[in-house]
Scaffold this motif. Structure first.
Motif, mmCIF file in Angstrom:
data_model
loop_
_atom_site.group_PDB
_atom_site.id
_atom_site.type_symbol
_atom_site.label_atom_id
_atom_site.label_comp_id
_atom_site.label_asym_id
_atom_site.label_seq_id
_atom_site.Cartn_x
_atom_site.Cartn_y
_atom_site.Cartn_z
ATOM 1 N N TRP A 190 0.848 -1.188 0.000
ATOM 2 C CA TRP A 190 0.000 0.000 0.000
ATOM 3 C C TRP A 190 0.885 1.239 0.000
ATOM 4 N N SER A 191 0.611 2.158 -0.909
ATOM 5 C CA SER A 191 1.317 3.433 -0.991
ATOM 6 C C SER A 191 0.429 4.520 -0.397
ATOM 7 N N ARG A 192 0.911 5.140 0.665
ATOM 8 C CA ARG A 192 0.153 6.227 1.285
ATOM 9 C C ARG A 192 0.100 7.435 0.356
ATOM 10 N N ARG A 193 1.183 7.669 -0.381
ATOM 11 C CA ARG A 193 1.269 8.856 -1.238
ATOM 12 C C ARG A 193 0.116 8.930 -2.237
ATOM 13 N N VAL A 194 -0.235 7.777 -2.822
ATOM 14 C CA VAL A 194 -1.326 7.758 -3.805
ATOM 15 C C VAL A 194 -2.557 7.024 -3.267
ATOM 16 N N ASP A 195 -2.462 6.563 -2.019
ATOM 17 C CA ASP A 195 -3.545 5.819 -1.369
ATOM 18 C C ASP A 195 -4.072 4.721 -2.284
ATOM 19 N N GLY B 126 8.213 3.909 -6.108
ATOM 20 C CA GLY B 126 7.559 4.811 -7.052
ATOM 21 C C GLY B 126 6.303 4.240 -7.659
ATOM 22 N N GLU B 127 5.569 3.438 -6.898
ATOM 23 C CA GLU B 127 4.316 2.827 -7.322
ATOM 24 C C GLU B 127 4.473 1.807 -8.451
ATOM 25 N N LYS B 128 5.651 1.171 -8.528
ATOM 26 C CA LYS B 128 5.780 0.100 -9.512
ATOM 27 C C LYS B 128 6.820 -0.930 -9.087
ATOM 28 N N SER B 129 6.587 -2.141 -9.548
ATOM 29 C CA SER B 129 7.514 -3.247 -9.312
ATOM 30 C C SER B 129 8.534 -3.283 -10.443
ATOM 31 N N TYR B 130 9.722 -3.702 -10.112
ATOM 32 C CA TYR B 130 10.745 -3.876 -11.142
ATOM 33 C C TYR B 130 11.787 -4.862 -10.645
ATOM 34 N N GLU B 131 12.605 -5.322 -11.548
ATOM 35 C CA GLU B 131 13.699 -6.212 -11.188
ATOM 36 C C GLU B 131 14.950 -5.371 -10.994
ATOM 37 N N LEU B 132 15.548 -5.509 -9.829
ATOM 38 C CA LEU B 132 16.796 -4.817 -9.509
ATOM 39 C C LEU B 132 17.937 -5.781 -9.808
ATOM 40 N N ASP B 133 18.694 -5.490 -10.843
ATOM 41 C CA ASP B 133 19.837 -6.321 -11.208
ATOM 42 C C ASP B 133 21.075 -5.829 -10.471
#
Length: 184
Positions: free
Chosen positions: A103-108, A148-155
């Motif tokens: 849950w992101s409080r910034r964008v609820d 930042g409201e998104k999933s990504y792969e951190l290499d």
């Protein structure tokens, strides 16, 4: 996840230099143990701020917190407060791994995540628990991350092995580079 890499009370201090002059002081600390929603957690903090003379050119006051479950080494809560020049941003994330949600409080708003997804600060500590002996120069380890409201792969790329000498002794090290997606 077995953790033999860090413990409560650890403090790492860095200086970022502009030429021979220190411009930014940073500190990463495993500040204390705490409980969040029934999870025994490490409370990790990261501070970065420019020294007073550099405040006149580009003032930095960054503060991150990650509350990491001690058994699973995944984040329960993540807080970021950035002040870099005129840019300001706050982020507050609450992770619910058992339901695959954050849950992101910034964008609820609630977002779906893969199990054991990391925030950028918890990923740093999680990486330290990986068995890097198996990886060779050029290999890449991938960690699921959310910001930042998104999933990504951190290499995380393995550059080389090195031996360094510090005030605490001589250490065998692995030089890694996080390949962070997007700006930042």
């Amino acid at each position: 996840v077995p953790n033999h890499s860090f413990q409560t009370g650890e403090v790492l201090k860095y200086r970022i230099k502009y030429g021979p002059v220190t411009a930014v002081n940073t500190e990463i600390a495993v500040a204390k143990d705490t409980v969040i929603r029934g999870h025994n957690c490490y409370h990790i903090t990261y501070n970065a701020q420019t020294v007073p003379i550099f405040d006149n050119f580009f003032k930095v006051r960054d503060y991150y917190q990650s509350f990491i479950d001690k058994k699973g080494l995944y984040p329960i809560r993540y807080i970021k407060r950035l002040e870099e020049g005129h840019y300001k941003r706050k982020e507050f994330l609450e992770f619910f791994h058992e339901r695959g949600l954050v849950w992101s409080r910034r964008v609820d708003k609630v977002f779906e995540i893969d199990p054991y997804t990391q925030d950028i600060l918890s990923a740093y500590f999680y990486t330290r628990t990986l068995d890097l002996q198996k990886l060779k120069k050029g290999d890449v380890a991938t960690i699921k991350s959310f910001t930042g409201e998104k999933s990504y792969e951190l290499d995380i790329k393995v550059h080389r092995r090195d031996i360094i000498q510090t005030e605490l002794g001589i250490f065998r090290t692995v030089v890694l580079e996080p390949l962070v997606m997007g700006a930042g």
